[in-house]
Structure formats: structure tokens, C-alpha cells
Design an enzyme around this catalytic site. Sequence first.
Site, PDB file in Angstrom:
ATOM      1  N   CYS A  90       0.389  -1.663  -0.456  1.00 26.48           N
ATOM      2  CA  CYS A  90      -0.328   0.183  -0.220  1.00 26.48           C
ATOM      3  C   CYS A  90       0.938   2.001  -0.245  1.00 26.48           C
ATOM      4  CB  CYS A  90      -0.769  -0.115   1.166  1.00 26.48           C
ATOM      5  SG  CYS A  90      -1.808   1.586   1.352  1.00 26.48           S
ATOM      6  N   GLY A  94       1.069   0.701  -4.099  1.00 25.41           N
ATOM      7  CA  GLY A  94      -0.283   0.396  -3.883  1.00 25.41           C
ATOM      8  C   GLY A  94      -1.082   1.691  -4.122  1.00 25.41           C
ATOM      9  N   CYS A  95      -1.469   2.011  -2.390  1.00 28.08           N
ATOM     10  CA  CYS A  95      -2.759   2.628  -3.231  1.00 28.08           C
ATOM     11  C   CYS A  95      -2.464   3.826  -2.509  1.00 28.08           C
ATOM     12  CB  CYS A  95      -3.255   2.331  -1.072  1.00 28.08           C
ATOM     13  SG  CYS A  95      -4.167   1.068  -0.967  1.00 28.08           S
ATOM     14  N   PRO A  97       1.008   5.287  -3.606  1.00 26.04           N
ATOM     15  CA  PRO A  97       1.276   6.355  -5.153  1.00 26.04           C
ATOM     16  C   PRO A  97       0.276   6.307  -6.319  1.00 26.04           C
ATOM     17  CG  PRO A  97       2.266   4.162  -4.244  1.00 26.04           C
ATOM     18  CD  PRO A  97       2.235   4.306  -3.270  1.00 26.04           C
ATOM     19  N   LYS A  98      -0.596   5.558  -5.376  1.00 27.09           N
ATOM     20  CA  LYS A  98      -1.571   4.704  -7.205  1.00 27.09           C
ATOM     21  C   LYS A  98      -2.719   5.999  -7.223  1.00 27.09           C
ATOM     22  CE  LYS A  98      -5.510   4.018  -5.876  1.00 27.09           C
ATOM     23  NZ  LYS A  98      -5.604   2.431  -5.625  1.00 27.09           N
ATOM     24  N   TYR A 231      -9.299  -3.733 -11.694  1.00 26.05           N
ATOM     25  CA  TYR A 231      -9.054  -2.402 -10.942  1.00 26.05           C
ATOM     26  C   TYR A 231      -7.645  -1.872 -10.923  1.00 26.05           C
ATOM     27  CZ  TYR A 231      -7.521  -3.806  -5.864  1.00 26.05           C
ATOM     28  OH  TYR A 231      -6.237  -3.925  -5.766  1.00 26.05           O
ATOM     29  N   GLU A 235      -6.927   1.776 -13.049  1.00 20.21           N
ATOM     30  CA  GLU A 235      -6.507   3.061 -12.516  1.00 20.21           C
ATOM     31  C   GLU A 235      -5.319   2.885 -13.053  1.00 20.21           C
ATOM     32  OE1 GLU A 235      -8.180   2.068  -8.383  1.00 20.21           O
ATOM     33  OE2 GLU A 235      -6.862   1.621  -8.889  1.00 20.21           O
ATOM     34  N   ARG A 252      -9.010  -9.691 -20.662  1.00 18.60           N
ATOM     35  CA  ARG A 252      -8.701 -10.985 -21.591  1.00 18.60           C
ATOM     36  C   ARG A 252     -10.367 -11.406 -21.331  1.00 18.60           C
ATOM     37  NH1 ARG A 252      -9.959 -15.141 -18.138  1.00 18.60           N
ATOM     38  NH2 ARG A 252      -9.209 -17.825 -18.986  1.00 18.60           N
ATOM     39  N   GLU A 372      -8.897  -8.007  -0.476  1.00 15.56           N
ATOM     40  CA  GLU A 372      -7.742  -7.418  -0.837  1.00 15.56           C
ATOM     41  C   GLU A 372      -7.503  -5.908  -0.436  1.00 15.56           C
ATOM     42  OE1 GLU A 372      -5.849  -9.228  -4.024  1.00 15.56           O
ATOM     43  OE2 GLU A 372      -5.971 -11.423  -3.163  1.00 15.56           O
ATOM     44  N   HIS A 503     -26.995  20.333   0.084  1.00 13.83           N
ATOM     45  CA  HIS A 503     -27.237  20.724  -2.271  1.00 13.83           C
ATOM     46  C   HIS A 503     -26.528  21.841  -1.917  1.00 13.83           C
ATOM     47  CE1 HIS A 503     -29.705  20.963  -5.130  1.00 13.83           C
ATOM     48  NE2 HIS A 503     -29.985  22.237  -5.204  1.00 13.83           N
ATOM     49  N   GLU A 508     -26.485  13.617  -2.085  1.00  9.23           N
ATOM     50  CA  GLU A 508     -27.064  13.679  -2.076  1.00  9.23           C
ATOM     51  C   GLU A 508     -28.075  13.382  -3.077  1.00  9.23           C
ATOM     52  OE1 GLU A 508     -29.292  17.695  -2.787  1.00  9.23           O
ATOM     53  OE2 GLU A 508     -28.291  18.223  -3.994  1.00  9.23           O
TER      54      GLU A 508
END
Length: 530
Positions: A90, A94-95, A97-98, A231, A235, A252, A372, A503, A508
Site C-alpha cells: 500500500c 499500491g494505494c 502512489p496510485k 481495478y 486505474e 481477457r 484484498e 445541496h 445527496e
Amino acid sequence: MSVLKICTKSFAASLGRQSERSLKKIYRISSSFRTFSTEGKLEYDLVVIGGGSGGLACAKEAVAQGARVAVLDYVQPSPRSTKWGLGGTCVNVGCIPKKLMHHASLLGEAIEDARSFGWRIPGNAEIDWLAMRDAVQDHIKSVNWVTRVSLRDNKIEYVNGRGHLADANTVVATLHNKKEVLLKTKNVVVAVGARPKYSTAIGAQELGISSDDIFSLEKPPGKTLVVGGGYIGLECAGFLNGFGYPSTVMLRSVPLRGFDQQMASMVVNEMEGRGVNFICKCVPESLSKTLDGRILVKWNTTPGASGGSGQGEDVFDTVLFAVGRKAVTDSLALDKAGVETHRETGKIFTTNEQTNVPNIFAVGDVLHRKPELTPVAVQAGRLLARRMFGNDKTLMDYDNVATTVFTPLEYGFVGLSEEESEKRHGPENLEVYHAFYKPTEFSIPQKDMSNCYIKVICLRKEPRTVLGMHFVGPNAGEVIQGFSAAMKCRITMEQLLDTIGIHPTVAEEFTRLTITKRSGMDPNPQACCS
């Protein structure tokens, strides 16, 4: 003040402008603080194998409960020799730098939107790949350092070595100098995570890269082929396209397998509208170098598939494989302790994070058929440590875990997909509310709103409990987080519709749903406040 505190304070004061040379100097200094002894056998209450989010959370909580803990962490370089520091997937590949690169891509989009709102911006906005990459990597290095200091502050022994089991109570740590050290422990937690798999195509591993490599790439990726429609693949293709690098995704089978397929189609439609090319139902057959140093990729229709894109070939600057991940358990010698794993995936069978061996546990991406996701690993690790050492009985709840796919137009959801809802309850017992909507901020730049869509799946029978909430639109992660708390409380459709929305926001829209799929009515918006 100790030398460690001085270094930490100095580092914290200079985050964001620290040069790589200074960072390396700090790491050299920090190495002198190691307290781990390589002599004799050590006794621990817990040894955690893996220094990612789940393992670290478990270790820290165990120490808070009075346990003596050691953490082993070793990063096997990728086939392209990419390696990184403490903190797991992560933090490093993973999370984090992504999300930073996704945000960088959105900033480029925002600059163009700003012109429509009256901002005078000379010239065309262009990404400087190396500057952006260095900024991301500097942040990662700062997190590596803070993570290392946190271990020391929590009095956790850190062993920078590869771990494997000699038996159920003995972990062997192989250090960089090849020396082996035995750690005797009452309990073991396996938290080694997973690493990207490669295609079986000729030349894939020699010429391709994975998500382990893209965030520290030494040169701009240029025209990129992303193989895989999960994903991670979508991404990466999304932010690379946003940077101006032509991107193609090779599928695929279906995009976002396991996700709600109607929502997945919205994500793909949006990406295609932004210029991402999709090659459907195909697999690469070979990669080879061209005379000018680029990569020639040849592909064919997926075996057994109908309606594929057929045979083809094209030349790319970068080929990124995102075809799944495999648990890093092969080197752990789990069989010596009798731990059972899935033959194909290498993932570990557990019940409430406990393996079939009473004192060996696992958390995170190594678990068989569990989400995961980093927050899942962190929560599971903490709760496990409390049960092990704090007499707590709380179990990890893997249901209704919210998540977001950070594509250019984000997709966030919590609960069941429409397909899974029908499988569990039958379509006749469901009501599906849905609507397209218009984000106010899209109006002036006249941005495409055709894929801004929400869906709520609930039971038809009173009290009409909500089963799943799905949202494609801006800031989907921020939107869906609050609703995930409501899902934990088993929110009903009446409660959702009784909620007053803020709003004008996109969130909403969940409180304004009136049209069901069963009704056949047009779900497109009629007016601003209808």
C-alpha cells in the site's frame, strides 16, 4: 534529546524538500539504532512475518497489550529490479502512489476546467513525469522513515530479513549477509501480502513491467499497453491517459470481474470517452524488442471466447501487466508447520484469521477469499492482536466493506453487486433504485455527464433493507465512506430517503432516488431539484 529524536525532528521539519542524498544519509544513520541481536535464540510472544499495513497494525496492537513482538520484512526486487522500503504494498507500490498519481491526473483536468470558469492560464498544461515521480517517491520515503521510527517507539524488534518457518514455534530469518537467525515464538502471524503475476506470453517478464514498477519508472512511459481489466489495470490506464500518454487496455474477459457489471460498463464507457482504447477478449502471445527499442506486442482472441477483437499487433513504449496477484507464501515453508494453503493461489485457509495450526495466524492479502484491501488488513490485524493478548472477543467483519476504484470518474460502492444480490435473494425479491445525475461543477465546462450514475439495491419486503449502494462520479471514495457506516447499521430504503441531502452535492443524489428499474421509467434527471 537522543540522536534518534534529533534525526526524526529534523526529518519531519524538512519533509517535501528532502533530497534523495539526504534521505539516504538519514537511513544510514538510522541503521546504527538497530537493537536486534543476531546471537542465540530469542523468545517472543509474537513474530509477524511481513511489514505491510496488516502486519504492522497487528504488531503495534500486540505490544500495546503487553506482548513482546518482532517484525520481519524483506522485499524481493521485481523482475525489473524495483525495490522499496518498509511499509508493504500500500505505502510503496499500491494505494498511496496510485492515489497521488490519480490526483495528479485530475489536477491536469482541473486546469482545463478552470479556463471555462474564467481563469487565465497561458499555454497548455503538460506533465513533467520525472518531477511528478520524484515528488511521489519522496513522500513514500518519508512514510518509510516514519514507519521505521514508529516500530522503535513501540519497542518492536525489526528484522530486515526474509522469514520462513522451521516449525510452528520457530521462525528463521535470513539476513542480507545470508546469516540465519532463529526466533522462538509462542505465536506467528503471516502477513506477507501478494505480488503481481505476469502473463505467460513470450517475453512478458523480460520486457513488461507491473504495478511494482510503474510508480518509480525512470522515464516517461509513453504509449502504454495495460494487460488486464481489474481495478489496478484500469486505474493505471486512467491516470496515464490523463497525463497524455496514449493508453490501451487489453481485456481477457470482462472489466472489473467480481464488481457490479453495470457499474463496470459505466467506468469503461467513461474511459473510452476520454480516449482510452480497449482490446476485448484477447490475450498477448508475444513481446519482442523493435530496432528502435520499443516493444512489439502480438495478441490473439482469448481461447474459447466469441466476439473477441481477433489477432493483432502494435508497438508500444511500455507494457504493464495487471493480470492478478499471487500470495507470497512459496518461500515461507508453511508445510513444515502443517499450515494449509490453496494449491493454485498460495493463499492461506483461515477461520477468524487462525490457520489450521492453533498458534499460527494470517492477515491481509494472503487470506483465502477475503477482500484484498489495506483497511481490511489493518482492522483484522488489530482485532486479532486484541483477541490474542487482550482477552477481547471481537471478530473481524468482512461484510459491507466499502471500496473505490480510482479511475478518472471514480466508482465507489459498499455491499452487494446486483448480480450477487440476485444470486443470494432472487431477482423477484429485490428492488433496484437508480438514477443518472448532473454534478453542478460539470455544467460550465460542459463535461460529459452520461456516466454519472447511482444505484441502490434493497429487498422488496419491508423494512426494505439496503443490500448495496453504487456510485460512479467525482469523489466517489469520499461519497461512499459515510454511507458505509449506514450500511453497517443496516439502513433501510425509507431511512435513506428520509435523510436530508446537502445541496448541491453529488452525495445527496442517494437521498433523492424515486425511480426503480422495475417501473421502466426514465432514470435521467428532469430538473436541478426534482
